[in-house]
Design an enzyme around this catalytic site. Sequence first.
Site, mmCIF file in Angstrom:
data_model
loop_
_atom_site.group_PDB
_atom_site.id
_atom_site.type_symbol
_atom_site.label_atom_id
_atom_site.label_comp_id
_atom_site.label_asym_id
_atom_site.label_seq_id
_atom_site.Cartn_x
_atom_site.Cartn_y
_atom_site.Cartn_z
ATOM 1 N N ILE A 6 9.470 -4.014 29.863
ATOM 2 C CA ILE A 6 9.137 -3.076 28.786
ATOM 3 C C ILE A 6 8.887 -1.664 29.308
ATOM 4 C CG2 ILE A 6 6.632 -3.459 28.724
ATOM 5 C CD1 ILE A 6 6.901 -3.535 25.616
ATOM 6 N N ASN B 173 -6.785 -5.715 28.454
ATOM 7 C CA ASN B 173 -8.029 -6.469 28.257
ATOM 8 C C ASN B 173 -9.078 -5.471 27.781
ATOM 9 O OD1 ASN B 173 -9.536 -5.361 30.629
ATOM 10 N ND2 ASN B 173 -7.855 -6.365 31.722
ATOM 11 N N GLY C 230 0.026 -8.705 35.023
ATOM 12 C CA GLY C 230 1.052 -8.838 33.984
ATOM 13 C C GLY C 230 1.617 -7.502 33.532
ATOM 14 N N VAL C 231 1.839 -7.402 32.228
ATOM 15 C CA VAL C 231 2.457 -6.200 31.672
ATOM 16 C C VAL C 231 1.504 -5.005 31.811
ATOM 17 C CG1 VAL C 231 1.796 -6.578 29.242
ATOM 18 C CG2 VAL C 231 3.911 -5.404 29.776
ATOM 19 N N ASP C 232 0.217 -5.248 31.726
ATOM 20 C CA ASP C 232 -0.807 -4.210 31.902
ATOM 21 C C ASP C 232 -0.665 -3.558 33.290
ATOM 22 O OD1 ASP C 232 -3.068 -2.694 31.429
ATOM 23 O OD2 ASP C 232 -4.491 -4.365 31.551
ATOM 24 N N SER D 137 -0.579 -11.857 24.616
ATOM 25 C CA SER D 137 -1.405 -13.059 24.850
ATOM 26 C C SER D 137 -0.670 -14.270 25.419
ATOM 27 C CB SER D 137 -2.135 -13.505 23.560
ATOM 28 O OG SER D 137 -3.260 -12.695 23.301
ATOM 29 N N THR D 138 0.657 -14.191 25.563
ATOM 30 C CA THR D 138 1.384 -15.402 25.979
ATOM 31 C C THR D 138 1.484 -15.564 27.501
ATOM 32 O OG1 THR D 138 3.560 -14.350 25.906
ATOM 33 C CG2 THR D 138 2.780 -15.395 23.873
ATOM 34 N N GLY D 139 0.843 -14.658 28.247
ATOM 35 C CA GLY D 139 0.825 -14.791 29.703
ATOM 36 C C GLY D 139 -0.528 -15.318 30.149
ATOM 37 N N TYR E 17 -3.376 -14.952 29.008
ATOM 38 C CA TYR E 17 -4.269 -15.382 27.937
ATOM 39 C C TYR E 17 -3.881 -16.712 27.282
ATOM 40 C CZ TYR E 17 -7.188 -11.155 28.130
ATOM 41 O OH TYR E 17 -8.072 -10.163 28.515
#
Length: 187
Positions: free
Chosen positions: A21, A34, A42-44, A133-135, A137
């Site tokens: 992304i 978070n 992750g993406v963060d 949330s699918t990683g 979390y």
Amino acid sequence: MGDDPIKTFLDGRVTVYVGDITEHDVEAIVNAANSSLMGGGGVDGAIHRRGGPQILEECREIRRTRYPQGLPTGEAVITSGGRLPAHYVIHTVGPIYGRHDGREAELLANCYRNSLALAVERGLRTIAFPSISTGAYGYPRDEAARVASQAIKEFLARDASLREVRLVFFSPDDAEIFLKHQLFENA
Ligand code: AR6
């Protein structure tokens, strides 16, 4: 990001991509953050790495002035995109699956609704989401597909300003699961 979507819905207002992304050239990309807004994995992690220190600086200021206790789950805030191709980053906090007494779906839907509302409020017309949330979390990808697609579909039915809502999946497998369970068609 000149690649074509693997699928479109709602006359092209929703597009589905596989990839990173942070490479997408849209007005805003959404970060699965978070509540600390201080970065993570992750993406963060990818967004802060590629976007540079400006984003974290703005997140710090948002924490200090508006959310000293942290950004609540389901809420969204906006910063600039730093060095990213996207001009803005919308940071939202997804639910940790199994930690919200059955309110997970409502909270996940809030992430999408509040992020879209913030984009509209700022006059933005193109926005890209990761699969919130699918990683880390742990939200099941099939359930998340239903919740995300329903929330986006309902929002777009009431909004005329957004031109493209892009859904970017990190792997072909994730995209496949999404396409199988989304509610843009039928339902
Ligand atoms: N582009 C698109 N999607 C990605 C990318 C990327 N560059 N990197 C990962 N994904 P996650 P969460 C996918 O864990 O579950 C962080 O540490 C990934 O494959 O990034 O909401 C935050 O700081 C998955 O499908 O976010 C929080 O502490 C999706 O993005 C926590 O993780 C979401 O995975 C948030 O967990």
